[in-house]
Design a protein around this motif. Structure first.
Motif, PDB file in Angstrom:
ATOM      1  N   GLY A 256      42.533  52.518  46.028  1.00 59.12           N
ATOM      2  CA  GLY A 256      41.451  52.473  45.150  1.00 59.12           C
ATOM      3  C   GLY A 256      40.861  50.985  45.214  1.00 59.12           C
ATOM      4  O   GLY A 256      40.264  50.551  44.327  1.00 59.12           O
ATOM      5  N   GLY A 257      40.793  50.167  46.418  1.00 63.04           N
ATOM      6  CA  GLY A 257      40.392  49.110  46.508  1.00 63.04           C
ATOM      7  C   GLY A 257      39.108  49.065  46.167  1.00 63.04           C
ATOM      8  O   GLY A 257      38.443  48.194  45.577  1.00 63.04           O
ATOM      9  N   SER A 258      38.051  49.994  46.713  1.00 62.17           N
ATOM     10  CA  SER A 258      36.615  49.835  46.652  1.00 62.17           C
ATOM     11  C   SER A 258      36.361  50.091  45.157  1.00 62.17           C
ATOM     12  O   SER A 258      35.398  49.163  44.676  1.00 62.17           O
ATOM     13  N   ALA A 259      36.949  51.069  44.741  1.00 63.87           N
ATOM     14  CA  ALA A 259      36.798  51.134  42.896  1.00 63.87           C
ATOM     15  C   ALA A 259      37.086  49.883  42.297  1.00 63.87           C
ATOM     16  O   ALA A 259      36.444  49.475  41.338  1.00 63.87           O
ATOM     17  N   ALA A 260      38.377  49.391  42.531  1.00 57.36           N
ATOM     18  CA  ALA A 260      38.649  48.241  41.822  1.00 57.36           C
ATOM     19  C   ALA A 260      37.760  46.863  41.948  1.00 57.36           C
ATOM     20  O   ALA A 260      37.472  46.317  40.983  1.00 57.36           O
ATOM     21  N   MET A 261      37.198  46.863  43.264  1.00 58.02           N
ATOM     22  CA  MET A 261      36.124  45.816  43.519  1.00 58.02           C
ATOM     23  C   MET A 261      34.883  45.991  42.733  1.00 58.02           C
ATOM     24  O   MET A 261      34.683  44.892  42.027  1.00 58.02           O
ATOM     25  N   ALA A 262      34.425  47.196  42.702  1.00 56.35           N
ATOM     26  CA  ALA A 262      33.359  47.379  41.860  1.00 56.35           C
ATOM     27  C   ALA A 262      33.560  47.087  40.515  1.00 56.35           C
ATOM     28  O   ALA A 262      32.690  46.213  40.083  1.00 56.35           O
ATOM     29  N   GLY A 299      35.204  60.659  41.125  1.00 55.59           N
ATOM     30  CA  GLY A 299      35.406  59.810  40.119  1.00 55.59           C
ATOM     31  C   GLY A 299      36.541  59.162  39.318  1.00 55.59           C
ATOM     32  O   GLY A 299      36.704  58.478  38.532  1.00 55.59           O
ATOM     33  N   ILE A 300      37.860  59.817  40.065  1.00 55.62           N
ATOM     34  CA  ILE A 300      39.019  59.429  39.688  1.00 55.62           C
ATOM     35  C   ILE A 300      39.327  57.803  39.796  1.00 55.62           C
ATOM     36  O   ILE A 300      40.209  57.150  38.788  1.00 55.62           O
ATOM     37  N   ASP A 301      39.037  57.402  40.959  1.00 54.58           N
ATOM     38  CA  ASP A 301      39.407  55.952  41.247  1.00 54.58           C
ATOM     39  C   ASP A 301      38.523  55.029  40.320  1.00 54.58           C
ATOM     40  O   ASP A 301      39.527  54.135  39.789  1.00 54.58           O
ATOM     41  N   ASN A 302      37.242  55.117  40.311  1.00 55.41           N
ATOM     42  CA  ASN A 302      36.800  54.084  39.121  1.00 55.41           C
ATOM     43  C   ASN A 302      37.170  54.319  37.779  1.00 55.41           C
ATOM     44  O   ASN A 302      37.459  53.235  37.015  1.00 55.41           O
TER      45      ASN A 302
END
Ligand code: MEV
Length: 465
Positions: A256-262, A299-302
């Protein structure tokens, strides 16, 4: 050797230690061994051949002497331990060393981590990982090379694992996800207000990224494209800003790196400009970024990156409402995250499943339904600490994900290793195609991690809940 030691009718020592004429300590060992340097295991087991090459012993006699010497050294260590601190203490140190190794302590900090582990008395991998982070940070500060170039406050977005239900969740099924104790952090500072060329500078020191956000979305590269949405929506592209990102979630590993970064960047901007966004608004904005990064995210990651809680999730889909139910765990679930090191793009695996589904909807919807059913059964198992049940569900879920062809060589090897080391269940987590796996390993997680490391992967002990 035991029979030999007892040959007089009394069990005695095979070694003898004494002071030689010149005052030196002399050790002797007498032990029957059959030692050979040709044939048998040498041909069938490549490791034996490799060890022979490393050692360079030229004859069976020389090899036997090396073995005797190693035996003597071990015997001496055991006698020393018995005569001083006791065997228990030595075992504790040994255990602490293997835990430090499993936690990824590098050679320059290894002894410090071992010492602190023993001092603290809590010889656990998660503790060692904490110590590794602290020691590294202290070293960076000492060297004056701590990453941040500012003291600006940092905001966080959580990394995640999906316990059950990935991929099917894109099609409206349920999934269970939870945060991992890895987060991406971000900070915002005002740039030079009098600059003739104001703009947003995106900096990720650890990845060596330093780029100016292109004002025209059409000219942005893939990295800028998803984060760029945030600056467009908040009307900040013309401002002079310096955004620093500290990525403690490995890139492209299904965590989930991309969502965590956002989420980290949105929160940092929210804090800097005192925008007062609610978590729901932050989540909604991060979802927009995910759409750019992944095409058709569920939408689960974000959601996990924003709320940082274990939850049962189902996207709003074909008339069914969104479900975001926090899970109340009676006890934290002990997991090992196995990280393959092979980067994979969620967009690619999600796209692959979509193409297969479009070709044969009935076949694939059947798999999604099965994943949905076992995920719903998993809710009870997760909340009530029914580990055997959860392990079974994870194993079956992995089989179904394999059927969706989102597994890989690395994933299969890691899953197999974890199961062989006693994990109750193991499966890929997230997008697959490389990335990471999770294993349910309540007993001896350190063994699972050591076996993953031996095979060239890395492992992390986490507790969910
Ligand atoms: C990725 O972490 C999870 C997937 O199910 C994609 C998604 O839900 O957006 C593979």
């Amino acid at each position: 050797a035991h029979a030999y030691a007892a040959r007089s009718g009394r069990y005695t020592s095979l070694t003898r230690w004494y002071k030689g004429d010149d005052g030196a300590l002399v050790g002797e060992i007498e032990i029957p061994m059959k030692v050979g340097t040709v044939g048998g295991p040498l041909q069938s087991n490549p490791t034996v051949a490799l060890n022979h090459r490393l050692l360079g012993a030229t004859s069976a006699r020389e090899l036997a002497m090396v073995m005797g010497t190693v035996g003597l050294a071990q015997n001496f260590s055991a006698i020393r331990a018995l005569a001083t601190e006791g065997i228990q203490q030595g075992h504790m140190t040994l255990h602490a060393r293997s835990v430090a190794l499993a936690a990824g302590a590098s050679p320059e900090i290894f002894e410090t981590v071992v010492e602190r582990l023993i001092e603290g008395g809590d010889i656990k991998i998660w503790k060692a990982q904490e110590i590794v982070v602290q020691v590294k940070k202290a070293m960076r500060q000492e060297a004056g090379s701590e990453e941040p170039t500012s003291n600006a406050p940092r905001s966080q977005g959580h990394g995640k694992i999906i316990l059950l239900g990935e991929h099917a969740v894109v099609y409206g099924s349920h999934a269970i996800a939870a945060p991992v104790p890895l987060a991406i952090e971000a900070s915002v500072q005002d740039g030079d207000s009098g600059s003739a060329n104001p703009g947003v500078d995106l900096i990720i020191p650890r990845w060596g990224v330093e780029s100016r956000l292109h004002k025209d979305p059409a000219h942005r590269d893939s990295f800028q494209r998803s984060l760029g949405i945030v600056f467009d929506k908040l009307g900040l592209t013309e401002r002079s800003l310096r955004i620093e990102v500290f990525p403690n979630v490995p890139r492209g590993m299904g965590l989930g790196g991309s969502a965590a970064m956002a989420v980290a960047v949105i929160r940092a901007l929210d804090q800097h400009f005192k925008l007062g966004h609610t978590d729901d608004e932050i989540n909604a904005l991060a979802f927009e970024c995910e759409k750019v990064a992944h095409g058709t995210p569920s939408g689960i990651d974000n959601t996990v990156a924003t709320f940082g809680k274990p939850l049962l999730y189902r996207r709003a889909h074909e008339g069914q409402p969104l479900l975001m139910k926090p899970l109340d765990l009676s006890k934290p679930i002990p997991l090992v995250v196995g990280i393959s090191g092979k980067e994979s793009l969620t967009a690619k695996t999600v796209g692959g499943v979509r193409a297969a589904w479009q070709k044969n909807p009935e076949l694939y919807e059947n798999i999604f339904r099965q994943i949905d059913a076992l995920t719903l059964q998993g809710v009870d198992a997760v909340q009530n600490y029914q580990l055997e049940r959860l392990g079974d569900l994870m194993n079956v879920c992995h089989g179904l994900l394999n059927a969706l062809r989102v597994s890989s060589w690395e994933i299969e090897e890691m899953v197999q290793i974890c199961r062989e080391q006693g994990a109750l269940g193991a499966k890929l987590t997230g997008g697959g195609g490389g990335g990471s796996i999770i294993a349910l390993a309540p007993e001896h997680p350190e063994r699972v991690i050591a076996a993953l490391r031996d095979a060239g992967y890395s492992g992390l002990e986490v507790r969910i809940g």
